[in-house]
Write a protein that holds these residues in place. Sequence first.
Motif, PDB file in Angstrom:
ATOM      1  N   TYR B 171      47.736  34.118  44.850  1.00  0.00           N
ATOM      2  CA  TYR B 171      46.898  35.303  44.631  1.00  0.00           C
ATOM      3  C   TYR B 171      46.459  35.920  45.956  1.00  0.00           C
ATOM      4  O   TYR B 171      46.428  37.136  46.105  1.00  0.00           O
ATOM      5  CB  TYR B 171      45.672  34.935  43.791  1.00  0.00           C
ATOM      6  CG  TYR B 171      45.998  34.755  42.324  1.00  0.00           C
ATOM      7  CD1 TYR B 171      46.807  35.687  41.665  1.00  0.00           C
ATOM      8  CD2 TYR B 171      45.507  33.674  41.601  1.00  0.00           C
ATOM      9  CE1 TYR B 171      47.120  35.532  40.325  1.00  0.00           C
ATOM     10  CE2 TYR B 171      45.812  33.514  40.263  1.00  0.00           C
ATOM     11  CZ  TYR B 171      46.621  34.446  39.620  1.00  0.00           C
ATOM     12  OH  TYR B 171      46.931  34.289  38.311  1.00  0.00           O
ATOM     13  N   LEU B 172      46.111  35.075  46.907  1.00  0.00           N
ATOM     14  CA  LEU B 172      45.685  35.608  48.209  1.00  0.00           C
ATOM     15  C   LEU B 172      46.835  36.345  48.899  1.00  0.00           C
ATOM     16  O   LEU B 172      46.629  37.384  49.531  1.00  0.00           O
ATOM     17  CB  LEU B 172      45.155  34.478  49.106  1.00  0.00           C
ATOM     18  CG  LEU B 172      43.774  33.932  48.713  1.00  0.00           C
ATOM     19  CD1 LEU B 172      43.411  32.718  49.559  1.00  0.00           C
ATOM     20  CD2 LEU B 172      42.705  35.014  48.843  1.00  0.00           C
ATOM     21  N   ASN B 173      48.053  35.830  48.729  1.00  0.00           N
ATOM     22  CA  ASN B 173      49.202  36.522  49.300  1.00  0.00           C
ATOM     23  C   ASN B 173      49.414  37.877  48.642  1.00  0.00           C
ATOM     24  O   ASN B 173      49.789  38.844  49.297  1.00  0.00           O
ATOM     25  CB  ASN B 173      50.468  35.668  49.176  1.00  0.00           C
ATOM     26  CG  ASN B 173      50.543  34.638  50.293  1.00  0.00           C
ATOM     27  OD1 ASN B 173      50.105  34.910  51.422  1.00  0.00           O
ATOM     28  ND2 ASN B 173      51.069  33.471  49.988  1.00  0.00           N
ATOM     29  N   ASN B 186      41.784  46.767  41.375  1.00  0.00           N
ATOM     30  CA  ASN B 186      43.020  46.218  40.815  1.00  0.00           C
ATOM     31  C   ASN B 186      43.141  44.704  41.028  1.00  0.00           C
ATOM     32  O   ASN B 186      43.995  44.065  40.441  1.00  0.00           O
ATOM     33  CB  ASN B 186      44.242  46.889  41.452  1.00  0.00           C
ATOM     34  CG  ASN B 186      44.301  48.371  41.133  1.00  0.00           C
ATOM     35  OD1 ASN B 186      43.627  48.821  40.196  1.00  0.00           O
ATOM     36  ND2 ASN B 186      45.066  49.122  41.906  1.00  0.00           N
ATOM     37  N   TYR B 187      42.285  44.195  41.912  1.00  0.00           N
ATOM     38  CA  TYR B 187      42.391  42.778  42.242  1.00  0.00           C
ATOM     39  C   TYR B 187      41.327  41.925  41.557  1.00  0.00           C
ATOM     40  O   TYR B 187      41.240  40.731  41.777  1.00  0.00           O
ATOM     41  CB  TYR B 187      42.328  42.585  43.769  1.00  0.00           C
ATOM     42  CG  TYR B 187      43.487  43.281  44.456  1.00  0.00           C
ATOM     43  CD1 TYR B 187      44.713  42.637  44.592  1.00  0.00           C
ATOM     44  CD2 TYR B 187      43.363  44.580  44.926  1.00  0.00           C
ATOM     45  CE1 TYR B 187      45.783  43.280  45.191  1.00  0.00           C
ATOM     46  CE2 TYR B 187      44.428  45.235  45.520  1.00  0.00           C
ATOM     47  CZ  TYR B 187      45.637  44.580  45.649  1.00  0.00           C
ATOM     48  OH  TYR B 187      46.702  45.208  46.222  1.00  0.00           O
ATOM     49  N   ALA B 188      40.512  42.610  40.714  1.00  0.00           N
ATOM     50  CA  ALA B 188      39.411  41.881  40.063  1.00  0.00           C
ATOM     51  C   ALA B 188      39.936  40.688  39.265  1.00  0.00           C
ATOM     52  O   ALA B 188      39.386  39.579  39.331  1.00  0.00           O
ATOM     53  CB  ALA B 188      38.627  42.823  39.155  1.00  0.00           C
ATOM     54  N   GLU B 189      41.037  40.896  38.535  1.00  0.00           N
ATOM     55  CA  GLU B 189      41.515  39.830  37.664  1.00  0.00           C
ATOM     56  C   GLU B 189      42.024  38.632  38.460  1.00  0.00           C
ATOM     57  O   GLU B 189      41.717  37.480  38.121  1.00  0.00           O
ATOM     58  CB  GLU B 189      42.611  40.356  36.747  1.00  0.00           C
ATOM     59  CG  GLU B 189      42.842  39.410  35.576  1.00  0.00           C
ATOM     60  CD  GLU B 189      44.039  39.800  34.731  1.00  0.00           C
ATOM     61  OE1 GLU B 189      44.329  41.010  34.633  1.00  0.00           O
ATOM     62  OE2 GLU B 189      44.682  38.875  34.202  1.00  0.00           O
ATOM     63  N   ILE B 190      42.772  38.894  39.538  1.00  0.00           N
ATOM     64  CA  ILE B 190      43.295  37.742  40.274  1.00  0.00           C
ATOM     65  C   ILE B 190      42.177  37.025  41.035  1.00  0.00           C
ATOM     66  O   ILE B 190      42.225  35.815  41.233  1.00  0.00           O
ATOM     67  CB  ILE B 190      44.489  38.096  41.203  1.00  0.00           C
ATOM     68  CG1 ILE B 190      44.066  38.992  42.350  1.00  0.00           C
ATOM     69  CG2 ILE B 190      45.635  38.698  40.434  1.00  0.00           C
ATOM     70  CD1 ILE B 190      45.162  39.093  43.420  1.00  0.00           C
ATOM     71  N   ALA B 191      41.140  37.784  41.408  1.00  0.00           N
ATOM     72  CA  ALA B 191      39.992  37.134  42.050  1.00  0.00           C
ATOM     73  C   ALA B 191      39.299  36.231  41.036  1.00  0.00           C
ATOM     74  O   ALA B 191      38.940  35.081  41.325  1.00  0.00           O
ATOM     75  CB  ALA B 191      39.017  38.175  42.584  1.00  0.00           C
ATOM     76  N   GLN B 192      39.154  36.757  39.806  1.00  0.00           N
ATOM     77  CA  GLN B 192      38.513  35.977  38.741  1.00  0.00           C
ATOM     78  C   GLN B 192      39.324  34.707  38.449  1.00  0.00           C
ATOM     79  O   GLN B 192      38.783  33.618  38.305  1.00  0.00           O
ATOM     80  CB  GLN B 192      38.394  36.856  37.485  1.00  0.00           C
ATOM     81  CG  GLN B 192      37.591  36.237  36.351  1.00  0.00           C
ATOM     82  CD  GLN B 192      36.208  35.781  36.823  1.00  0.00           C
ATOM     83  OE1 GLN B 192      35.501  36.522  37.520  1.00  0.00           O
ATOM     84  NE2 GLN B 192      35.839  34.540  36.480  1.00  0.00           N
ATOM     85  N   ARG B 193      40.640  34.853  38.388  1.00  0.00           N
ATOM     86  CA  ARG B 193      41.501  33.692  38.117  1.00  0.00           C
ATOM     87  C   ARG B 193      41.374  32.653  39.242  1.00  0.00           C
ATOM     88  O   ARG B 193      41.334  31.456  39.004  1.00  0.00           O
ATOM     89  CB  ARG B 193      42.969  34.123  37.987  1.00  0.00           C
ATOM     90  CG  ARG B 193      43.322  34.891  36.728  1.00  0.00           C
ATOM     91  CD  ARG B 193      43.152  34.088  35.482  1.00  0.00           C
ATOM     92  NE  ARG B 193      43.767  32.749  35.598  1.00  0.00           N
ATOM     93  CZ  ARG B 193      43.389  31.705  34.913  1.00  0.00           C
ATOM     94  NH1 ARG B 193      42.381  31.794  34.077  1.00  0.00           N
ATOM     95  NH2 ARG B 193      44.003  30.558  35.064  1.00  0.00           N
ATOM     96  N   SER B 194      41.298  33.149  40.473  1.00  0.00           N
ATOM     97  CA  SER B 194      41.170  32.223  41.607  1.00  0.00           C
ATOM     98  C   SER B 194      39.867  31.446  41.509  1.00  0.00           C
ATOM     99  O   SER B 194      39.831  30.236  41.761  1.00  0.00           O
ATOM    100  CB  SER B 194      41.209  32.983  42.933  1.00  0.00           C
ATOM    101  OG  SER B 194      42.434  33.669  43.054  1.00  0.00           O
ATOM    102  N   VAL B 195      38.794  32.162  41.128  1.00  0.00           N
ATOM    103  CA  VAL B 195      37.500  31.494  40.971  1.00  0.00           C
ATOM    104  C   VAL B 195      37.593  30.416  39.886  1.00  0.00           C
ATOM    105  O   VAL B 195      37.103  29.298  40.056  1.00  0.00           O
ATOM    106  CB  VAL B 195      36.389  32.527  40.637  1.00  0.00           C
ATOM    107  CG1 VAL B 195      35.109  31.822  40.219  1.00  0.00           C
ATOM    108  CG2 VAL B 195      36.139  33.434  41.833  1.00  0.00           C
TER     109      VAL B 195
END
Lengths: 131, 379
Positions: B171-173, B186-195
Amino acid sequence: MNTRNITVLVADDDADYLFQMKIMLENAGFKVIAADSQSQAEEIIDSVRPDLAILDLMMEKDDSGFILSYKIKKKYPDVPVILATAVSQETGISFGLDAEEDRSWIKADLYLEKGIRQDQLLMAIEKLLKK
Amino acid sequence: MNILKILVVDDEPGIRSGVARILSRFTVDYPFMDEQIGFEVLEAETGEAGLEIIEREHIDVVLLDNKLPGIQGIDLLELIKQRQPETLITMITSHASLDVAIKATSIGAYDFVPKPFTPQELKSSLENITKHLFLKRMTSKLQKEGKQIRFQFLQVLSHELKAPINAIEGYLNMLLNKQFGDNIENYAEIAQRSVERLKGMRSLIMDLLDLTRFETGKTPSTPQEIDIKALALSAIDLHKPYAIQKDVNIKLHIDCDICIFGIPDELEIIFNNLISNAVKYNKQGGNVDIHIRCDGAEVSLIFKDTGIGIAEEEMKNLFREFFRIKNAETKGIQGSGLGLSIVKKIVDLYQGTIDVASEPGTGTAFTIKLPHPVRKDNE
C-alpha cells in the motif's frame, strides 16, 4: 496502458494482497479475475479458461494452492500456474520447479516468493506466457 | 530388536566367555519400551586392547576388571570417560577395596559387579544399565523434538508477521507511485486497510507476550482469591463497545457467588479471549450467554454463543497455535490464531478442563471446569 486480452486468475485469501496484485497486473495490461478462496477459484475455472494462474498456497486448507493447481492442469493442461507463497520453508520445498520429478507431482510451473519485486514477477509471467 | 554393544575387559578367559555366554540369550524389555534390547559382546584381554576397540567403535557398556596385566582398570576408566563420555562402565571387582570403589565412583563408574558373579548378578546389573540408557536416549530424543516444535512455531510466526508487512508495504508503494492520482482522498481506503493490518499485528504481539509468559512459567503476581463474578462483569464491560457495534447481547448467569484462587491476569485472559471470540464469530443480533455454575469441588464457566459454529473436522485443531478456521464466514475477521491456545495453556495450569460443543450455523459453547473454588464468606 495497453490491454493485451490476456486473462490472469489470481487466487489469494489475503484481501490486501489480492487487491494489490489485481491493480499491479491491470497496470501491466492484463485482465484479472480475482478469487479470494480455493472454492471461488474452482467455480471460476468451471466456466473460464485463464491464460495464466497465480495461486496462493495456503487458503482454506494448507495445500489449497496444490489442489487448485492440480485441478487447473487437469482441465487446461497448457495453462501455466504460478504458486506464490510466503511459506517456502514450512512446506519443505525449495524454490523453483526445475527438477523433473518435482514437476511431475506438484503440477505447477513456478514458485514465487510473496513480496517479490513487481518487475521480477512480470518477467516471470512473460516467460511462462511465451512457452 | 535393539542391540547394545558390551565390551568385557578382563584377563581371565573364563570371565570373558562367561559374560558372552550369559548375555547371548539375554534380552531386556520393559512395558514402556517398544522394542526388546539384546546384547553383542566384544572381548579384550588387556586394557590396551580394550582402548583400541573403544577408539574404533561406539561401545554402550564396558564391563571392566580392575586388576589387569598392563594398564589398571581404574586408569582405563578415566581414559574411556575422556574418549566416550556416553559409555557406561561397570567395574568387575574381586576384592574391591573401599578406596578403589570410591575412586571408581568419583571418576564415573556406573555400577559394580562382584567377582565371581552369578549369571543373575550380571543380568540384573545389565538390566539397570539398559533402563538407564533407554531413559537417557528418550530424554534427548524428546528434547530434540521440542526444539523441532519450537522451530516450526517460529516459522509460522514469521509467516504471520510477514503477511501484514507485505500488505502494508504494498500500500505504501502505491502511495509513493501515486497509483490513484494526486487526490489524497483516493488513498483513504488503503490507509484504512493498512491500519487494520497493523491492528492485527499488534494483537498478535500482545497474544505472543501472553503466550511466552505461560511458557516461561513466570507469574506476573502472587496468587490470590479472585471474585469470579466481578471478574466476569469487568470482562463483559470491556467487550460491550464491540458487542454493541455487532448488535450482540452478552448476558451473565451466575448461580453461586464464589472465588477462585489464582492470578487475576490469567483468569482475565480466559474471560477476555472467550468473550471476544463469542462476539467476533457471532451473527448480527446474536447472543452470548455466560454461565457460572458451582458443582461441589469444581466451578464451571460456560461461554455459549449463537454464532457461526465450528465444523467437526476443525475441532481437533482448535487449540493449536496459529490455527484459524478459514471459510466464507470467517473471511475478514482478524485474529492471531493464538487466543484459544493461550486459554488452553491457562486452563492446564489450573489443572482444569476445557470442552467445546458446536453446531455449524447454530453456535458454539466452551465449557471450562476449574477445580477447588473457594466459597465466599457469608456476609
